[in-house]
Design a protein around this motif. Structure first.
Motif, PDB file in Angstrom:
ATOM      1  N   VAL A   1      11.324 -10.877  -1.584  1.00 56.72           N
ATOM      2  CA  VAL A   1      10.679  -9.576  -1.399  1.00 56.72           C
ATOM      3  C   VAL A   1      11.713  -8.545  -0.949  1.00 56.72           C
ATOM      4  O   VAL A   1      12.299  -8.675   0.125  1.00 56.72           O
ATOM      5  CB  VAL A   1       9.534  -9.658  -0.361  1.00 56.72           C
ATOM      6  CG1 VAL A   1       8.833  -8.306  -0.228  1.00 56.72           C
ATOM      7  CG2 VAL A   1       8.537 -10.751  -0.731  1.00 56.72           C
ATOM      8  N   PRO A   2      11.929  -7.499  -1.762  1.00 56.15           N
ATOM      9  CA  PRO A   2      12.878  -6.448  -1.372  1.00 56.15           C
ATOM     10  C   PRO A   2      12.365  -5.625  -0.187  1.00 56.15           C
ATOM     11  O   PRO A   2      11.155  -5.548   0.056  1.00 56.15           O
ATOM     12  CB  PRO A   2      12.964  -5.560  -2.621  1.00 56.15           C
ATOM     13  CG  PRO A   2      12.413  -6.366  -3.741  1.00 56.15           C
ATOM     14  CD  PRO A   2      11.414  -7.300  -3.120  1.00 56.15           C
ATOM     15  N   TYR A   3      13.294  -4.991   0.506  1.00 62.71           N
ATOM     16  CA  TYR A   3      12.982  -4.078   1.603  1.00 62.71           C
ATOM     17  C   TYR A   3      11.969  -3.040   1.122  1.00 62.71           C
ATOM     18  O   TYR A   3      12.109  -2.458   0.047  1.00 62.71           O
ATOM     19  CB  TYR A   3      14.265  -3.376   2.065  1.00 62.71           C
ATOM     20  CG  TYR A   3      14.094  -2.515   3.289  1.00 62.71           C
ATOM     21  CD1 TYR A   3      14.483  -2.990   4.532  1.00 62.71           C
ATOM     22  CD2 TYR A   3      13.547  -1.241   3.211  1.00 62.71           C
ATOM     23  CE1 TYR A   3      14.336  -2.202   5.671  1.00 62.71           C
ATOM     24  CE2 TYR A   3      13.390  -0.458   4.332  1.00 62.71           C
ATOM     25  CZ  TYR A   3      13.788  -0.944   5.569  1.00 62.71           C
ATOM     26  OH  TYR A   3      13.632  -0.174   6.689  1.00 62.71           O
ATOM     27  N   GLY A   4      10.927  -2.804   1.917  1.00 61.65           N
ATOM     28  CA  GLY A   4       9.940  -1.778   1.603  1.00 61.65           C
ATOM     29  C   GLY A   4       8.824  -2.227   0.683  1.00 61.65           C
ATOM     30  O   GLY A   4       7.935  -1.438   0.371  1.00 61.65           O
ATOM     31  N   HIS A   5       8.864  -3.483   0.252  1.00 61.18           N
ATOM     32  CA  HIS A   5       7.807  -3.984  -0.629  1.00 61.18           C
ATOM     33  C   HIS A   5       6.763  -4.733   0.187  1.00 61.18           C
ATOM     34  O   HIS A   5       6.887  -4.882   1.389  1.00 61.18           O
ATOM     35  CB  HIS A   5       8.415  -4.862  -1.727  1.00 61.18           C
ATOM     36  CG  HIS A   5       9.134  -4.069  -2.767  1.00 61.18           C
ATOM     37  ND1 HIS A   5       8.823  -4.119  -4.104  1.00 61.18           N
ATOM     38  CD2 HIS A   5      10.176  -3.195  -2.670  1.00 61.18           C
ATOM     39  CE1 HIS A   5       9.617  -3.310  -4.783  1.00 61.18           C
ATOM     40  NE2 HIS A   5      10.454  -2.738  -3.931  1.00 61.18           N
ATOM     41  N   LYS A   6       5.712  -5.232  -0.481  1.00 62.90           N
ATOM     42  CA  LYS A   6       4.524  -5.741   0.201  1.00 62.90           C
ATOM     43  C   LYS A   6       4.348  -7.248   0.074  1.00 62.90           C
ATOM     44  O   LYS A   6       4.726  -7.836  -0.925  1.00 62.90           O
ATOM     45  CB  LYS A   6       3.265  -5.087  -0.398  1.00 62.90           C
ATOM     46  CG  LYS A   6       3.254  -3.590  -0.354  1.00 62.90           C
ATOM     47  CD  LYS A   6       2.174  -2.997  -1.227  1.00 62.90           C
ATOM     48  CE  LYS A   6       2.382  -3.163  -2.719  1.00 62.90           C
ATOM     49  NZ  LYS A   6       3.622  -2.641  -3.271  1.00 62.90           N
TER      50      LYS A   6
ATOM     51  N   TYR B   1       4.329 -12.166  -2.586  1.00 58.58           N
ATOM     52  CA  TYR B   1       4.895 -10.858  -2.892  1.00 58.58           C
ATOM     53  C   TYR B   1       3.872 -10.117  -3.752  1.00 58.58           C
ATOM     54  O   TYR B   1       3.394 -10.639  -4.755  1.00 58.58           O
ATOM     55  CB  TYR B   1       6.216 -11.055  -3.634  1.00 58.58           C
ATOM     56  CG  TYR B   1       6.928  -9.823  -4.122  1.00 58.58           C
ATOM     57  CD1 TYR B   1       6.841  -8.598  -3.465  1.00 58.58           C
ATOM     58  CD2 TYR B   1       7.747  -9.894  -5.240  1.00 58.58           C
ATOM     59  CE1 TYR B   1       7.534  -7.490  -3.914  1.00 58.58           C
ATOM     60  CE2 TYR B   1       8.452  -8.796  -5.698  1.00 58.58           C
ATOM     61  CZ  TYR B   1       8.337  -7.594  -5.033  1.00 58.58           C
ATOM     62  OH  TYR B   1       9.027  -6.491  -5.478  1.00 58.58           O
ATOM     63  N   VAL B   2       3.495  -8.905  -3.360  1.00 57.34           N
ATOM     64  CA  VAL B   2       2.518  -8.105  -4.097  1.00 57.34           C
ATOM     65  C   VAL B   2       3.252  -6.922  -4.723  1.00 57.34           C
ATOM     66  O   VAL B   2       3.840  -6.097  -4.017  1.00 57.34           O
ATOM     67  CB  VAL B   2       1.373  -7.618  -3.172  1.00 57.34           C
ATOM     68  CG1 VAL B   2       0.407  -6.715  -3.929  1.00 57.34           C
ATOM     69  CG2 VAL B   2       0.647  -8.797  -2.547  1.00 57.34           C
ATOM     70  N   HIS B   3       3.217  -6.882  -6.048  1.00 53.96           N
ATOM     71  CA  HIS B   3       3.900  -5.812  -6.781  1.00 53.96           C
ATOM     72  C   HIS B   3       3.290  -5.740  -8.184  1.00 53.96           C
ATOM     73  O   HIS B   3       2.227  -6.308  -8.422  1.00 53.96           O
ATOM     74  CB  HIS B   3       5.408  -6.087  -6.808  1.00 53.96           C
ATOM     75  CG  HIS B   3       6.249  -4.901  -7.125  1.00 53.96           C
ATOM     76  ND1 HIS B   3       6.141  -3.702  -6.451  1.00 53.96           N
ATOM     77  CD2 HIS B   3       7.227  -4.710  -8.046  1.00 53.96           C
ATOM     78  CE1 HIS B   3       7.024  -2.836  -6.939  1.00 53.96           C
ATOM     79  NE2 HIS B   3       7.682  -3.425  -7.921  1.00 53.96           N
TER      80      HIS B   3
END
Length: 104
Positions: free
Chosen positions: A47-52, A83-85
């Motif tokens: 999960v990248p920085y700033g993601h959910k 990871y939600v995207h």
């Protein structure tokens, strides 16, 4: 070692935003809400920085809530810690094919 942080901004939220770099599959993050409550959640996926990440299990079609607002719907089942995207979240706003639905 300090634990990585994720924030749940509103009581309605079912996702939290990651505020750390290097979050990889299996990393445990500390999810904190505005009242100071904390919960440790193991992350599924990188999960990248700033993601959910998901705070609860969600069924396909269930609204995804961030900052107290609906940001879309689950396009598949989502498990707590996932990871939600865009791979599992479907936008509802501005969709002409929904004919008035999803004006959350």
């Amino acid at each position: 070692m300090e634990m990585s942080l994720a924030l749940k901004v509103d009581d309605l939220d079912n996702v939290a935003t990651i505020f750390a770099n290097g979050i990889t599959d299996g990393t445990v993050v500390c999810v904190r809400d505005k009242k100071g409550n904390e919960e440790e959640i193991a992350v599924h996926g990188d999960v990248p920085y700033g993601h959910k990440i998901a705070l609860v299990d969600m069924k396909k079609g269930e609204h995804i809530m961030k900052y107290g607002e609906c940001i879309g719907a689950a396009s598949m089942e989502i498990k707590k810690g996932d990871y939600v995207h865009i791979h599992n979240l479907e936008a509802l706003r501005g969709r002409g094919d929904l004919k008035g639905e999803g004006k959350a």
